[in-house]
Design an enzyme around this catalytic site. Structure first.
Site, PDB file in Angstrom:
ATOM      1  CG  HIS A  98      30.207  44.719  38.776  1.00  0.00           C
ATOM      2  ND1 HIS A  98      29.614  44.044  37.726  1.00  0.00           N
ATOM      3  CD2 HIS A  98      31.544  44.476  38.655  1.00  0.00           C
ATOM      4  CE1 HIS A  98      30.543  43.432  37.012  1.00  0.00           C
ATOM      5  NE2 HIS A  98      31.727  43.690  37.558  1.00  0.00           N
ATOM      6  CD  GLU A  99      34.303  45.336  41.299  1.00  0.00           C
ATOM      7  OE1 GLU A  99      34.796  44.190  41.404  1.00  0.00           O
ATOM      8  OE2 GLU A  99      34.292  45.965  40.226  1.00  0.00           O
ATOM      9  CG  HIS A 102      33.319  39.961  40.490  1.00  0.00           C
ATOM     10  ND1 HIS A 102      33.040  39.152  39.409  1.00  0.00           N
ATOM     11  CD2 HIS A 102      33.534  41.199  39.985  1.00  0.00           C
ATOM     12  CE1 HIS A 102      33.084  39.875  38.296  1.00  0.00           C
ATOM     13  NE2 HIS A 102      33.372  41.122  38.624  1.00  0.00           N
ATOM     14  CG  HIS A 106      35.627  33.390  45.675  1.00  0.00           C
ATOM     15  ND1 HIS A 106      36.716  34.090  46.172  1.00  0.00           N
ATOM     16  CD2 HIS A 106      36.025  32.089  45.643  1.00  0.00           C
ATOM     17  CE1 HIS A 106      37.703  33.251  46.412  1.00  0.00           C
ATOM     18  NE2 HIS A 106      37.315  32.037  46.111  1.00  0.00           N
TER      19      HIS A 106
END
Length: 228
Positions: A98-99, A102, A106
């Site tokens: 999940h991280e 991100h 980006h």
């Protein structure tokens, strides 16, 4: 003035928020005891997905605490808590992926994430001032202050709402990454969904509370102006 019919709905939303927090901790704890079939640690999963997406320069760093995992867009680093960094469980690989979602957002300039980053300095400023304006307006019955407080508070509400697609999209990417790389099997998707959906619910509850509070302030403002 300080007790409004909307407070009942806000109280329910707070209850949902507290329940969501317990849900996150409960699901993370439960699925931390279930090993992922790949045998990879959260850190290894994060590194694998980052490299597959050409993000070789994005480090995977260890941070203290539990459920403190996050992607730092300024340092461009994925930071994982110890249970996730070293863990080989369904929970660990889900949070790590999940991280990384991100980080990929980006890289690809995902619209909602870009807007959220651009709003952050403004929201950081307005969210510190809005409560004082609203409180001062209520105490002094100055509806001009309440109106200004509502305008500033609305930026914080918009920020919370924009966060929702960012988080849901990161979770969707995480699942796609893990399936594509063979990190999880079909029968493990249930656990991944449990972990990620519980986390998403906390953002939904936070956004709901903010929206309800904004509606409450707007109703008070409109009612006050009608009485004048």
């Amino acid at each position: 003035m300080f007790f409004h019919p909307m407070d009942f709905l806000i109280l329910i939303a707070f209850g949902v928020s507290i329940w969501a927090q317990f849900k996150v901790k409960g699901n993370f704890s439960k699925w931390s005891d279930v090993p992922a079939s790949s045998g990879l640690t959260g850190a290894e999963v994060a590194r694998l997905i980052l490299d597959r997406n050409g993000l070789y320069d994005v480090p995977v760093e260890l941070v203290p605490g539990t459920l403190t995992d996050h992607y730092d867009p300024i340092a461009r680093a994925v930071r994982l808590s110890e249970p996730v960094y070293y863990g080989r469980s369904i929970a660990a690989v889900s949070v790590a992926a999940h991280e990384v979602g991100h980080a990929v957002q980006h890289q690809q300039a995902y619209g909602a994430l870009v807007l959220r980053h651009r709003m952050f300095p403004l929201v950081n400023f307005t969210s510190g001032i809005a409560p004082f304006l609203l409180l001062g307006g209520f105490l002094m019955q100055q509806f001009s202050l309440i109106g200004l407080g509502i305008i500033l508070f609305s930026f914080a509400v918009a920020f919370q709402v924009i966060t929702l697609p960012v988080e849901f999209n990161a979770s969707s990417r995480a699942k796609d990454f893990m399936i594509a790389e063979g990190i999880i099997r079909n029968e493990e998707e249930r656990g991944v969904n449990k972990v990620l959906n519980a986390a998403a619910l906390t953002y939904v509850a936070a956004a709901l509370i903010s929206v309800l509070e904004l509606i409450k302030y707007v109703l008070i403002f409109v009612q006050g102006n009608d009485e004048d």
